[in-house]
Design an enzyme around this catalytic site. Structure first.
Site, PDB file in Angstrom:
ATOM      1  N   LYS A 379      19.280 -91.160-102.665  1.00 18.22           N
ATOM      2  CA  LYS A 379      19.363 -89.686-102.116  1.00 18.22           C
ATOM      3  C   LYS A 379      18.253 -89.228-101.023  1.00 18.22           C
ATOM      4  O   LYS A 379      17.184 -89.070-101.709  1.00 18.22           O
ATOM      5  CB  LYS A 379      19.654 -88.512-103.212  1.00 18.22           C
ATOM      6  CG  LYS A 379      20.112 -87.273-102.433  1.00 18.22           C
ATOM      7  CD  LYS A 379      20.487 -86.353-103.689  1.00 18.22           C
ATOM      8  CE  LYS A 379      20.530 -85.107-103.199  1.00 18.22           C
ATOM      9  NZ  LYS A 379      20.579 -83.982-104.032  1.00 18.22           N
ATOM     10  N   ASP A 384      16.135 -78.783 -99.642  1.00 17.62           N
ATOM     11  CA  ASP A 384      17.376 -78.562 -99.863  1.00 17.62           C
ATOM     12  C   ASP A 384      17.464 -76.977-100.283  1.00 17.62           C
ATOM     13  O   ASP A 384      17.055 -76.902-101.164  1.00 17.62           O
ATOM     14  CB  ASP A 384      18.187 -79.320-101.205  1.00 17.62           C
ATOM     15  CG  ASP A 384      19.413 -78.748-101.544  1.00 17.62           C
ATOM     16  OD1 ASP A 384      20.238 -78.106-100.770  1.00 17.62           O
ATOM     17  OD2 ASP A 384      19.851 -79.238-102.850  1.00 17.62           O
ATOM     18  N   LYS A 391      20.009 -71.547-102.869  1.00 17.37           N
ATOM     19  CA  LYS A 391      19.411 -71.596-104.374  1.00 17.37           C
ATOM     20  C   LYS A 391      18.811 -70.084-104.532  1.00 17.37           C
ATOM     21  O   LYS A 391      18.161 -69.614-103.937  1.00 17.37           O
ATOM     22  CB  LYS A 391      18.466 -72.708-104.170  1.00 17.37           C
ATOM     23  CG  LYS A 391      19.069 -73.918-104.154  1.00 17.37           C
ATOM     24  CD  LYS A 391      18.228 -75.114-104.318  1.00 17.37           C
ATOM     25  CE  LYS A 391      18.781 -76.396-104.199  1.00 17.37           C
ATOM     26  NZ  LYS A 391      19.629 -76.681-105.305  1.00 17.37           N
ATOM     27  N   ASP A 401      13.949 -83.394-103.683  1.00 19.87           N
ATOM     28  CA  ASP A 401      15.307 -83.760-103.629  1.00 19.87           C
ATOM     29  C   ASP A 401      15.413 -85.189-102.918  1.00 19.87           C
ATOM     30  O   ASP A 401      16.546 -85.749-102.755  1.00 19.87           O
ATOM     31  CB  ASP A 401      16.312 -82.725-102.957  1.00 19.87           C
ATOM     32  CG  ASP A 401      17.664 -82.692-103.675  1.00 19.87           C
ATOM     33  OD1 ASP A 401      17.807 -83.115-104.482  1.00 19.87           O
ATOM     34  OD2 ASP A 401      18.630 -82.030-102.874  1.00 19.87           O
ATOM     35  N   ASP A 461      25.959 -76.381-101.873  1.00 22.25           N
ATOM     36  CA  ASP A 461      24.662 -76.714-102.830  1.00 22.25           C
ATOM     37  C   ASP A 461      25.041 -77.926-103.586  1.00 22.25           C
ATOM     38  O   ASP A 461      24.191 -78.657-103.906  1.00 22.25           O
ATOM     39  CB  ASP A 461      24.107 -75.689-103.675  1.00 22.25           C
ATOM     40  CG  ASP A 461      22.762 -75.991-104.102  1.00 22.25           C
ATOM     41  OD1 ASP A 461      22.155 -76.677-103.444  1.00 22.25           O
ATOM     42  OD2 ASP A 461      22.481 -75.377-105.357  1.00 22.25           O
ATOM     43  N   ARG A 465      25.993 -85.308-102.857  1.00 18.35           N
ATOM     44  CA  ARG A 465      27.181 -86.443-103.049  1.00 18.35           C
ATOM     45  C   ARG A 465      27.897 -86.566-101.791  1.00 18.35           C
ATOM     46  O   ARG A 465      28.297 -87.503-101.554  1.00 18.35           O
ATOM     47  CB  ARG A 465      28.081 -85.635-104.294  1.00 18.35           C
ATOM     48  CG  ARG A 465      28.550 -84.298-103.831  1.00 18.35           C
ATOM     49  CD  ARG A 465      29.208 -83.739-105.106  1.00 18.35           C
ATOM     50  NE  ARG A 465      28.173 -83.259-105.883  1.00 18.35           N
ATOM     51  CZ  ARG A 465      28.323 -82.782-107.038  1.00 18.35           C
ATOM     52  NH1 ARG A 465      29.483 -82.403-107.466  1.00 18.35           N
ATOM     53  NH2 ARG A 465      27.471 -82.116-107.871  1.00 18.35           N
TER      54      ARG A 465
END
Length: 632
Positions: A379, A384, A391, A401, A461, A465
């Site tokens: 990833k 992020d 967040k 991240d 968020d 994936r």
């Protein structure tokens, strides 16, 4: 992005310790084995034994003689607390056995008693001021380690090596110091059969390579963002390299004297293996260094474009082993990567789809030799914010991240140097940022992944994936990898479940899961296999698309793993590792987690592929039931 350099370490391999006064510190140790009784099959009682003092070198024996046999008694468990009074300033140093958890200073008042933290595998004393041995040898510092080990464990040597390397780095006070690590001579069987590699200690190489890897990794310092003056000062300190002599002390010991064994040269195979293991440790540490560099770098220094430049730089450094192809947004759009591009829409930095390929130096794309094709996916969210579902905490840490991508590139750096045979490894990173602007995706958007599946964005968020969906479909369908391992800092739910020391492992294929667990034990990067509960797929169903990008209220880490499984077809061996917990340490920053695990797994696959390609090669007998060579 600038890379930190590994500090210089001068390793040497010697047969005897000539003069203890030449060293700033000497490390000696006691190995304590947990053995299973073979005489009582009914209850399988466990017994604990220690090496006898005769198995150690002259320095150990001299310390034992000078202080009334304290180390012998300590080994035998006759005393819990043993004190040594040095000849300087009347200081007292305490040797404590595992039974006595609180060291007591015998020269101090009871008020000065204090608790001390202990590692479950170590009891040590790290400060003996100018210990005088036999009236002529003086040691500035002496580290005595009592270490527990399981001779029936294949991971024992690596675990011991990591502990030793970490302790040496932790006790190192100044650059330019010279240390000695005292180890016993090779077994007699090895000296008699110096040309027979099968007589080598089976775990010796693992100990040395893990020790050197751990030593370098612990000495890592990120000085890239210090002021010029501070960087210059730190660079000057490293001009004098740290020296570590690995010494196999060829002395016999008796209660009366210490004598040198004649004709005690170390066998050539032993020396060769030691040098190869040191080199391997340095190579693996270089991968860990790059992994830490990437995770530690702030977003204003490292974004998706500069990460792609890092991958290109790797390929340029190892042109015979690595090739690198980077796809831009237009290329990804042609391949239908709508999920990846949907996340990238909110950033001013264009997305970069990185594909690096490792092939052994003598192999090529047109080679007739069949290579086992492996896919390693990481990833690559360089920052992020959470998107429109912004967040509410930890945002200052969201540079980590990209931990999965960092582990992948770190592994690629090491693999290019180790050059495992019979495997072709595809390192893939879908690099972008999850930011907020007028073009960013919003909750309710429906994205189409490259395998045709549609995804309703229920939470911006849960973006990792989405990028991984297209990356997995790419290595599965476009590249055609036979086995796929994916690493990502995916969910806070996994951190809640397993903490910051253990990563979660999800895999349908038992053989792949077992291989990764074995690699985890060999490297000390812990994973725990988690369930793929099919009933939880109900939470991923969408009213308007094929999938939601989040599941129900509970089991968030399992739902994320189930989501990713939708982008690898059939029963192909695929594993998802959620490394959100161990990627970062509050005090130290990036841990470098994941690179060593991937390196070990790829090397395992190389050996399996080699065996499969040459079935006529006789298999070596397992050493599992044999007592391993005592590393101390």
């Amino acid at each position: 992005m600038e890379w930190n350099t590994q500090p210089p370490i001068d390793f040497s391999i010697q047969e005897t310790l000539q003069d203890a006064a030449d060293y700033d510190c000497i490390v000696i140790g006691i190995i304590e084995y947990n053995e299973r009784s073979n005489n009582d099959d009914s209850n399988n009682n466990n017994t604990t034994t220690c090496e006898s003092i005769e198995s150690f070198g002259s320095i150990f024996h001299a310390v034992d003689n000078k202080y009334s046999g304290i180390l012998s008694k300590w080994m035998e468990g006759k005393d819990d607390t043993l004190s040594v009074k040095s000849s300087t300033k009347g200081e007292v140093t305490t040797f404590t056995s595992p039974k006595g958890r609180t060291p007591l200073d015998s020269a101090a008042s009871p008020k000065r008693k204090r608790k001390r933290k202990y590692d479950k595998d170590w009891d040590e004393v790290s400060k003996v001021c100018k210990v005088s041995l036999d009236g002529h040898m003086e040691v500035q510092r002496l580290v005595v380690c009592r270490i527990k080990g399981d001779p029936n464990s294949l991971q024992h040597a690596g675990k011991l090596g990591r502990s030793v390397g970490n302790r040496i780095a932790s006790h190192l006070k100044n650059e330019g110091e010279r240390w000695a690590l005292l180890m016993p001579p090779p077994p007699p069987s090895m000296e008699k059969n110096a040309s027979d590699t099968s007589s080598q200690p089976p775990l010796f190489g693992d100990f040395v390579s893990e020790m050197t890897t751990s030593l370098w990794s612990t000495l890592y310092k990120d000085i890239r963002f210090k002021s010029k003056d501070k960087r210059d000062n730190l660079a000057k300190k490293e001009d004098a390299p740290f020296a570590l002599d690995l010494i196999w002390d060829h002395h016999t010991t008796t209660s009366q004297s210490t004598t040198v064994v004649e004709d005690s040269e170390l066998p050539t195979t032993f020396l060769t293996q030691a040098r190869q293991s040191i080199s391997k440790g340095e190579i693996i540490a270089s991968g860990v260094f790059l992994t830490k560099d990437i995770v530690n770098a702030p977003h204003n220094v490292l974004n998706s474009v500069s990460l792609a430049e890092t991958a290109k730089r790797l390929a340029a450094e190892y042109p015979r082993q690595l090739t690198c192809h980077v796809m831009n947004a237009d290329d990804c759009e042609k391949l239908g990567m709508g999920a990846f591009l949907g996340v990238a829409r909110g950033s001013e930095t264009p997305p970069q789809f990185i594909h690096m390929i490792y092939r052994p130096g003598k192999s090529s794309a047109g080679s007739s030799k069949r290579l086992r094709k492996l896919g390693v996916v990481g990833k690559g969210l360089l920052f992020d914010t959470g998107g429109y579902n912004i967040k509410r905490g930890m945002m200052e840490l969201m540079k980590f991240d990209c931990g999965g991508a960092a582990a992948v590139l770190g592994a690629a750096r090491a693999i290019a140097q180790l050059a495992p045979e019979d495997v072709e490894v595809h390192f893939v990173v879908a690099a972008c940022e999850n930011m907020v602007n007028e073009r960013a995706m919003v909750p309710g958007d429906i994205l189409t992944a490259s395998n045709g599946k549609t995804i309703e964005v229920m939470n911006t968020d849960a973006e990792g994936r989405l990028t991984m969906a297209d990356a997995l479909a790419y290595v599965d369908q476009k590249v055609g990898c036979e086995e796929i391992v994916e690493m990502s800092t995916l969910t806070g739910a996994c951190m809640v479940a397993l903490g910051n020391k253990v990563a979660g492992l999800w895999a349908k294929d038992d053989a792949l899961a077992e291989a990764l667990v074995k690699a985890s034990k060999m490297t000390g990067e812990k994973v725990w296999r988690m369930p793929l509960e099919e009933e939880y797929k109900e939470g991923l169903k969408s009213k308007f698309a094929d999938l939601n990008n989040i599941g129900g209220k509970y089991a968030g880490a399992i739902s994320a793993a189930l989501f990713l499984n939708e982008f690898v077809e059939g029963n192909k061996p695929y594993a998802h590792i959620d490394m959100a917990g161990p990627v970062w340490a509050t005090k130290a920053g990036a841990t470098g987690w994941g690179a060593r695990l991937l390196i070990e797994w790829i090397c395992q696959c190389s050996l399996l592929a080699k065996d499969a390609a040459d079935p006529a090669t006789p298999k070596k007998e397992s050493n599992k039931k044999k007592r391993p060579f005592s590393l101390f």
